[in-house]
Scaffold this motif. Structure first.
Motif, short mmCIF file in Angstrom:
data_model
loop_
_atom_site.label_atom_id
_atom_site.label_comp_id
_atom_site.label_asym_id
_atom_site.label_seq_id
_atom_site.Cartn_x
_atom_site.Cartn_y
_atom_site.Cartn_z
N ALA A 12 0.83 -1.07 0.07
CA ALA A 12 0.00 -0.01 0.09
C ALA A 12 0.68 1.30 0.09
O ALA A 12 0.64 2.41 -0.69
CB ALA A 12 -1.12 0.25 1.07
N LEU A 13 1.99 1.12 0.65
CA LEU A 13 2.79 2.48 0.84
C LEU A 13 3.55 2.68 -0.68
O LEU A 13 3.42 3.76 -0.89
CB LEU A 13 3.81 2.29 1.88
CG LEU A 13 3.42 2.11 3.32
CD1 LEU A 13 4.47 1.88 4.31
CD2 LEU A 13 3.12 3.86 3.57
N TYR A 14 3.98 1.41 -1.19
CA TYR A 14 4.69 1.46 -2.61
C TYR A 14 3.67 2.09 -3.56
O TYR A 14 4.01 2.91 -4.30
CB TYR A 14 5.11 0.02 -2.96
CG TYR A 14 6.49 -0.45 -2.61
CD1 TYR A 14 7.42 0.73 -3.09
CD2 TYR A 14 6.99 -1.47 -2.02
CE1 TYR A 14 8.93 0.51 -2.55
CE2 TYR A 14 8.22 -1.76 -1.90
CZ TYR A 14 9.34 -0.88 -2.37
OH TYR A 14 10.53 -1.11 -1.79
N ARG A 15 2.47 1.65 -3.58
CA ARG A 15 1.37 2.07 -4.48
C ARG A 15 1.17 3.52 -4.17
O ARG A 15 1.03 4.12 -5.34
CB ARG A 15 0.13 1.25 -4.37
CG ARG A 15 0.71 -0.13 -4.75
CD ARG A 15 -0.57 -1.06 -4.39
NE ARG A 15 -0.64 -2.47 -4.79
CZ ARG A 15 -1.10 -3.58 -4.29
NH1 ARG A 15 -2.17 -3.38 -3.54
NH2 ARG A 15 -0.76 -4.83 -4.61
N ALA A 16 1.00 4.01 -2.94
CA ALA A 16 0.67 5.31 -2.66
C ALA A 16 1.81 6.10 -3.33
O ALA A 16 1.38 7.30 -4.01
CB ALA A 16 0.60 5.53 -1.30
N TYR A 17 2.99 5.82 -3.21
CA TYR A 17 4.06 6.71 -3.67
C TYR A 17 4.17 6.53 -5.33
O TYR A 17 4.34 7.46 -5.85
CB TYR A 17 5.54 6.15 -2.92
CG TYR A 17 6.65 7.04 -3.31
CD1 TYR A 17 6.50 8.38 -3.41
CD2 TYR A 17 7.98 6.52 -3.57
CE1 TYR A 17 7.68 9.28 -3.74
CE2 TYR A 17 8.96 7.42 -3.68
CZ TYR A 17 9.01 8.55 -3.83
OH TYR A 17 9.96 9.46 -4.34
N PHE A 18 4.19 5.43 -5.88
CA PHE A 18 4.62 4.91 -7.07
C PHE A 18 3.50 4.79 -8.10
O PHE A 18 3.74 5.00 -9.27
CB PHE A 18 5.62 3.87 -7.48
CG PHE A 18 7.16 4.26 -6.82
CD1 PHE A 18 7.79 4.90 -7.48
CD2 PHE A 18 7.47 3.43 -5.62
CE1 PHE A 18 9.03 5.19 -6.93
CE2 PHE A 18 8.68 3.65 -5.14
CZ PHE A 18 9.52 4.64 -6.04
N VAL A 19 2.18 5.08 -7.45
CA VAL A 19 1.02 4.90 -8.46
C VAL A 19 0.23 6.25 -8.22
O VAL A 19 -0.21 7.04 -9.19
CB VAL A 19 0.30 3.84 -8.29
CG1 VAL A 19 -1.02 3.88 -9.22
CG2 VAL A 19 0.91 2.31 -8.53
N GLU A 20 0.00 6.55 -7.04
CA GLU A 20 -0.58 7.81 -6.69
C GLU A 20 -0.04 9.22 -6.41
O GLU A 20 -0.62 10.22 -6.21
CB GLU A 20 -1.74 7.49 -5.39
CG GLU A 20 -2.54 6.10 -5.67
CD GLU A 20 -3.39 5.81 -4.22
OE1 GLU A 20 -3.84 6.77 -3.64
OE2 GLU A 20 -3.07 4.69 -3.88
N ASP A 21 1.51 9.05 -6.57
CA ASP A 21 2.28 10.19 -6.32
C ASP A 21 2.05 10.85 -5.03
O ASP A 21 1.95 12.19 -4.88
CB ASP A 21 2.09 11.28 -7.32
CG ASP A 21 3.11 12.49 -7.22
OD1 ASP A 21 4.15 12.16 -6.74
OD2 ASP A 21 2.87 13.29 -7.83
N ILE A 22 1.81 10.06 -3.83
CA ILE A 22 1.86 10.53 -2.54
C ILE A 22 3.32 10.55 -1.73
O ILE A 22 3.67 9.37 -1.79
CB ILE A 22 0.37 9.65 -1.53
CG1 ILE A 22 -0.66 9.77 -2.50
CG2 ILE A 22 0.62 9.92 -0.20
CD1 ILE A 22 -1.65 8.98 -1.71
N ASN A 23 3.67 11.65 -1.29
CA ASN A 23 4.69 11.45 -0.50
C ASN A 23 4.54 10.82 0.74
O ASN A 23 4.21 11.17 1.64
CB ASN A 23 5.31 12.74 -0.40
CG ASN A 23 6.68 12.93 0.28
OD1 ASN A 23 7.32 12.00 0.76
ND2 ASN A 23 7.29 14.21 -0.07
N ILE A 24 5.36 9.66 0.63
CA ILE A 24 5.25 8.65 1.97
C ILE A 24 6.19 9.20 3.12
O ILE A 24 6.47 8.06 3.94
CB ILE A 24 5.04 7.20 1.65
CG1 ILE A 24 6.45 6.80 0.95
CG2 ILE A 24 4.00 7.05 0.83
CD1 ILE A 24 6.48 5.26 0.80
N SER A 25 7.12 9.75 2.86
CA SER A 25 8.13 10.25 3.84
C SER A 25 7.71 10.81 5.23
O SER A 25 8.34 10.41 6.34
CB SER A 25 9.09 11.22 3.32
OG SER A 25 8.56 12.66 3.15
#
Length: 200
Positions: A112-125
């Protein structure tokens, strides 16, 4: 039981994202378990005297193009993040803490974190973003928030990274199969051959 596959990944690694989507399926086909290990690529770059990909002349732009192509090849969605790379300590700590309690849920969170970052362009930092995504999966937000801020989990992650470096891990994804190291999502066909036919 055959030896498990060790899978090392950093949440800022686009190739790590691709590998996280497929490695369990590949392993299962061959009766193997997978042990997931979050790492911090910054520590590996420091040990090698290297720099993150966007700062590498010529190679940086190629890699981002290659990731998009590789995602299409694997049938996976991909969107180039606005912010890249990012610090991933909060995501890695959350995974480690949850993995000690529920490995299946931890992998669900990782994907879910990976998809948020690399699919939805959500900064997970940011910790709050990690907690929001975790809460959406039914993971107790307050408990996880308390856990990832402790000195114990910070030391645990440092120890994980130190062990990875001692095993020769220098990138993401990185796999170790029966003592044999494989670096990169493009090595998955070799891993499959190794699993089906043995060492070559």
């Amino acid at each position: 039981m055959p030896a498990p596959i060790d899978f090392y990944f950093d949440f800022s690694s686009p190739y790590g994202y691709l590998a996280a989507e497929v490695i369990d399926t590949i392993a299962s086909k061959h009766g193997r378990a997978v042990i997931w290990h979050p790492i911090l690529l910054g520590a590996a770059f420091k040990a090698m005297g290297a720099v993150p990909l966007p700062n590498v002349p010529l190679k940086g732009e190629y890699v981002l193009r290659d990731v998009a192509r590789s995602a299409r090849f694997l049938g996976l969605p991909f969107k180039r993040p606005t912010h890249f790379p990012i610090p991933t300590q909060n995501a890695a700590r959350a995974f480690l803490w949850l993995n000690d309690r529920n490995t299946t849920k931890a992998r669900e969170l990782a994907r879910a974190l990976y998809r948020a970052y690399f699919v939805e362009d959500i900064n997970i930092s940011e910790a709050d973003t990690v907690l929001d995504i975790a809460a959406g999966l039914g993971i107790a937000r307050v408990e996880l928030s308390d856990a990832i801020s402790t000195g114990a989990i910070k030391e645990r992650l440092k120890a994980e990274v130190d062990v990875a470096l001692a095993r020769g891990v220098f990138g993401s994804p990185f796999f170790i199969v029966e003592g044999e190291p494989f670096w990169g999502v493009d090595r998955l066909p070799q891993i499959e051959k190794w699993l089906s036919e043995g060492a070559f």
